[in-house]
Write a protein that holds these residues in place. Structure first.
Motif, PDB file in Angstrom:
ATOM      1  N   LEU A 187       0.826  -1.212   0.000  1.00 24.30           N
ATOM      2  CA  LEU A 187       0.000   0.000   0.000  1.00 24.30           C
ATOM      3  C   LEU A 187       0.858   1.259   0.000  1.00 24.30           C
ATOM      4  CD1 LEU A 187      -2.608  -1.321   2.565  1.00 24.30           C
ATOM      5  CD2 LEU A 187      -3.075  -0.846   0.150  1.00 24.30           C
ATOM      6  N   ASP A 188       1.940   1.259   0.785  1.00 22.10           N
ATOM      7  CA  ASP A 188       2.866   2.405   0.770  1.00 22.10           C
ATOM      8  C   ASP A 188       3.379   2.671  -0.638  1.00 22.10           C
ATOM      9  OD1 ASP A 188       2.679   2.813   3.501  1.00 22.10           O
ATOM     10  OD2 ASP A 188       4.521   1.720   3.976  1.00 22.10           O
ATOM     11  N   ASN A 189       3.799   1.596  -1.315  1.00 19.83           N
ATOM     12  CA  ASN A 189       4.376   1.737  -2.655  1.00 19.83           C
ATOM     13  C   ASN A 189       3.340   2.219  -3.667  1.00 19.83           C
ATOM     14  OD1 ASN A 189       6.784   0.791  -1.567  1.00 19.83           O
ATOM     15  ND2 ASN A 189       6.423  -1.325  -2.203  1.00 19.83           N
ATOM     16  N   LEU A 190       2.135   1.659  -3.583  1.00 22.84           N
ATOM     17  CA  LEU A 190       1.080   2.072  -4.511  1.00 22.84           C
ATOM     18  C   LEU A 190       0.711   3.537  -4.316  1.00 22.84           C
ATOM     19  CD1 LEU A 190      -1.302  -1.034  -4.387  1.00 22.84           C
ATOM     20  CD2 LEU A 190       0.085  -0.291  -6.336  1.00 22.84           C
ATOM     21  N   LEU A 191       0.629   3.955  -3.060  1.00 20.57           N
ATOM     22  CA  LEU A 191       0.272   5.350  -2.778  1.00 20.57           C
ATOM     23  C   LEU A 191       1.369   6.292  -3.264  1.00 20.57           C
ATOM     24  CD1 LEU A 191      -1.835   7.231  -1.522  1.00 20.57           C
ATOM     25  CD2 LEU A 191      -0.615   6.999   0.662  1.00 20.57           C
ATOM     26  N   ALA A 192       2.623   5.917  -3.026  1.00 20.89           N
ATOM     27  CA  ALA A 192       3.743   6.758  -3.460  1.00 20.89           C
ATOM     28  C   ALA A 192       3.803   6.871  -4.977  1.00 20.89           C
ATOM     29  CB  ALA A 192       5.060   6.183  -2.925  1.00 20.89           C
ATOM     30  N   GLU A 193       3.359   5.818  -5.662  1.00 19.22           N
ATOM     31  CA  GLU A 193       3.363   5.825  -7.128  1.00 19.22           C
ATOM     32  C   GLU A 193       2.111   6.462  -7.712  1.00 19.22           C
ATOM     33  OE1 GLU A 193       3.762   1.675  -7.805  1.00 19.22           O
ATOM     34  OE2 GLU A 193       5.814   1.587  -7.015  1.00 19.22           O
ATOM     35  N   GLY A 194       1.190   6.889  -6.846  1.00 18.21           N
ATOM     36  CA  GLY A 194      -0.035   7.525  -7.302  1.00 18.21           C
ATOM     37  C   GLY A 194      -1.048   6.569  -7.894  1.00 18.21           C
ATOM     38  N   GLU A 195      -0.911   5.277  -7.576  1.00 17.28           N
ATOM     39  CA  GLU A 195      -1.795   4.273  -8.161  1.00 17.28           C
ATOM     40  C   GLU A 195      -3.056   4.024  -7.342  1.00 17.28           C
ATOM     41  OE1 GLU A 195      -0.336   0.801 -10.054  1.00 17.28           O
ATOM     42  OE2 GLU A 195       1.741   1.506 -10.037  1.00 17.28           O
ATOM     43  N   ILE A 196      -3.071   4.414  -6.066  1.00 14.91           N
ATOM     44  CA  ILE A 196      -4.274   4.265  -5.261  1.00 14.91           C
ATOM     45  C   ILE A 196      -4.629   5.603  -4.627  1.00 14.91           C
ATOM     46  CG2 ILE A 196      -3.873   1.824  -4.736  1.00 14.91           C
ATOM     47  CD1 ILE A 196      -2.926   2.712  -1.936  1.00 14.91           C
ATOM     48  N   GLU A 197      -5.889   5.711  -4.260  1.00 13.17           N
ATOM     49  CA  GLU A 197      -6.354   6.869  -3.519  1.00 13.17           C
ATOM     50  C   GLU A 197      -5.945   6.713  -2.051  1.00 13.17           C
ATOM     51  OE1 GLU A 197      -7.972   9.413  -5.049  1.00 13.17           O
ATOM     52  OE2 GLU A 197      -7.585   8.295  -6.898  1.00 13.17           O
ATOM     53  N   PRO A 198      -5.709   7.804  -1.337  1.00 15.46           N
ATOM     54  CA  PRO A 198      -5.501   7.680   0.110  1.00 15.46           C
ATOM     55  C   PRO A 198      -6.727   7.009   0.734  1.00 15.46           C
ATOM     56  CG  PRO A 198      -4.913   9.872  -0.636  1.00 15.46           C
ATOM     57  CD  PRO A 198      -5.597   9.206  -1.790  1.00 15.46           C
ATOM     58  N   MET A 199      -6.494   6.046   1.584  1.00 13.02           N
ATOM     59  CA  MET A 199      -7.576   5.283   2.197  1.00 13.02           C
ATOM     60  C   MET A 199      -7.114   4.712   3.515  1.00 13.02           C
ATOM     61  SD  MET A 199      -7.465   1.744  -0.087  1.00 13.02           S
ATOM     62  CE  MET A 199      -7.296   2.542  -1.690  1.00 13.02           C
ATOM     63  N   ILE A 200      -8.054   4.238   4.314  1.00 18.90           N
ATOM     64  CA  ILE A 200      -7.745   3.482   5.518  1.00 18.90           C
ATOM     65  C   ILE A 200      -8.045   2.018   5.223  1.00 18.90           C
ATOM     66  CG2 ILE A 200      -8.540   2.983   7.869  1.00 18.90           C
ATOM     67  CD1 ILE A 200      -8.748   5.951   8.337  1.00 18.90           C
ATOM     68  N   VAL A 201      -7.116   1.134   5.556  1.00 23.23           N
ATOM     69  CA  VAL A 201      -7.285  -0.289   5.285  1.00 23.23           C
ATOM     70  C   VAL A 201      -7.394  -1.029   6.614  1.00 23.23           C
ATOM     71  CG1 VAL A 201      -6.326  -2.330   4.180  1.00 23.23           C
ATOM     72  CG2 VAL A 201      -6.002  -0.083   3.129  1.00 23.23           C
ATOM     73  N   VAL A 202      -8.515  -1.704   6.808  1.00 20.18           N
ATOM     74  CA  VAL A 202      -8.816  -2.387   8.060  1.00 20.18           C
ATOM     75  C   VAL A 202      -8.674  -3.887   7.848  1.00 20.18           C
ATOM     76  CG1 VAL A 202     -10.554  -2.789   9.838  1.00 20.18           C
ATOM     77  CG2 VAL A 202     -10.415  -0.553   8.700  1.00 20.18           C
ATOM     78  N   MET A 203      -7.880  -4.526   8.692  1.00 25.76           N
ATOM     79  CA  MET A 203      -7.647  -5.968   8.606  1.00 25.76           C
ATOM     80  C   MET A 203      -8.241  -6.638   9.849  1.00 25.76           C
ATOM     81  SD  MET A 203      -3.754  -5.510   7.150  1.00 25.76           S
ATOM     82  CE  MET A 203      -3.602  -3.827   7.796  1.00 25.76           C
ATOM     83  N   PRO A 204      -9.494  -7.094   9.774  1.00 32.22           N
ATOM     84  CA  PRO A 204     -10.153  -7.703  10.933  1.00 32.22           C
ATOM     85  C   PRO A 204      -9.755  -9.160  11.105  1.00 32.22           C
ATOM     86  CG  PRO A 204     -11.656  -7.663   9.086  1.00 32.22           C
ATOM     87  CD  PRO A 204     -10.377  -7.006   8.614  1.00 32.22           C
TER      88      PRO A 204
END
Length: 371
Positions: A187-204
């Motif tokens: 997720l860090d890499n995708l966000l830095a590359e502009g491939e994902i929107e900023p989001m919160i990811v919850v792992m239940p």
């Protein structure tokens, strides 16, 4: 409406299948605290000649005896209340309890990489945070744990964010996506590359003790809808509508995800099912004499199809190729959705029923969310 859902990957954890034949260690309770300040320690070591217990703290001399199943057991008496680090000594070798929750939280990992793979922690980009949080589950009547990834800079940001719920498989826990799944790095890499929107990811955590493993499916749905989602929306600055809510589950987590979205599809605009299906395969059912009510499932899908297609923006199924343990199950599920006229996308990646495939799934599918 609660649907009865059955899956091979619910009946038998994928890890157990992959590791081979079942042993007493698979269901062994290695520590047990008893009334009267007693504690029992157990370890499965059928070929061992001797077992002892060691710790940084002082122990009484605990005698271990082996039963016919190969399980060694010893009892510590007159225990003073406190916290104790311990390890077994099996034939002079230090062995940390393989069944302890702490061991599952910190598995030994071997990383083979060029240093620039999509799952690597890279030095030249901002990094988000992964926090463990605790909430009370009314559905399960217990305090439960989940993990949350927040994007870099979120601590000082007032921006409202969408939420992506990321569910593990049957043999794992809420920490697995961030450990063997490398979710934080991906997720860090995708966000830095502009491939994902900023989001919160919850792992239940979709794994908990029940008398029958199938009971986990509807119970997790209740926990998600009445426990996990309300907790996140009460404690994080997130959107609370379906357009800003996504869910992804693999294997048993895919089955649990289908249970959630088939009756709550208007709560999620983005749904991803990895290496899973909505019932056991015909071959598996015939071999075991199991009857699964596909007619009821087909009728339900046809009933919701028009509204589902209008409401859900993305439904995506993936498989790890024909070698995936869930392949037959998944293919039969797609036929059911086809018959109902429900729209979806589908892709395969070689690698079978493995984290190698699911890490790649996360990397490929996360950029499709919240667009």
């Amino acid at each position: 409406m609660r649907l009865l859902i059955v899956s091979l990957f619910c009946l038998i954890g994928a890890q157990t299948i992959l590791q081979g034949q079942y042993t007493p260690n698979d269901s062994l309770t290695t520590t047990e605290v008893l009334p009267g300040n007693k504690a029992i320690f157990r370890i499965f070591a059928p070929q061992a000649k001797s077992v002892k217990l060691s710790s940084d703290d002082r122990w009484e001399n605990i005698e271990f005896k082996k039963n016919t199943l190969g399980i060694w057991e010893g009892t510590w008496k007159n225990v003073t209340p406190g916290l104790y680090r311990y390890r077994f000594i099996v034939d002079s070798v230090n062995v940390y309890d393989p069944q302890a929750p702490a061991a599952k939280n910190n598995p030994a990992l071997l990383v083979i990489s060029s240093g620039d793979d999509f799952f690597d922690m890279k030095d030249n980009i901002p990094h988000g945070a992964i926090a463990q949080r605790f909430y009370y589950s009314n559905a399960l009547k217990q305090t439960r744990r989940l993990h949350v990834w927040t994007p870099a800079g979120n601590e000082k940001s007032k921006e409202q964010l969408p939420v992506f719920y990321l569910v593990h498989g049957g043999g794992d826990t809420d920490i697995s996506w961030s450990k063997i799944g490398a979710a934080g790095n991906i997720l860090d890499n995708l966000l830095a590359e502009g491939e994902i929107e900023p989001m919160i990811v919850v792992m239940p955590n979709g794994n908990f003790k029940t008398e029958k493993i199938l009971d986990r499916v509807p119970l997790f749905k209740d926990d998600m809808m009445t426990g996990v989602i309300p907790f996140i929306e009460s404690n994080y600055n997130v959107y609370t509508d379906s357009a800003h809510r996504a869910i992804m589950g693999l294997s048993l987590g895919g089955l649990q995800t289908l249970e959630i979205v088939m009756t709550n599809y208007d709560d999620f605009d983005y749904i991803n099912i990895l290496s899973s299906g909505w019932w056991i395969s015909d071959t598996w059912a015939r071999e075991r004499g199991v009857i699964d009510d596909k007619v009821k499932r087909a009728a339900h899908l046809k009933q919701i199809a028009a509204d589902f297609n209008t409401t859900v923006k993305l439904l995506y199924f993936t498989q790890g190729g024909p070698e995936d343990l869930a392949y037959e199950n998944g293919m039969e599920t797609l036929k059911l959705f086809d018959a109902a006229g429900i729209k979806y996308k589908y892709s395969e990646a070689p690698g079978g029923h493995t984290w190698m495939v699911w890490r790649q799934n996360l990397r490929n599918l996360a950029p499709l969310l919240f667009k």
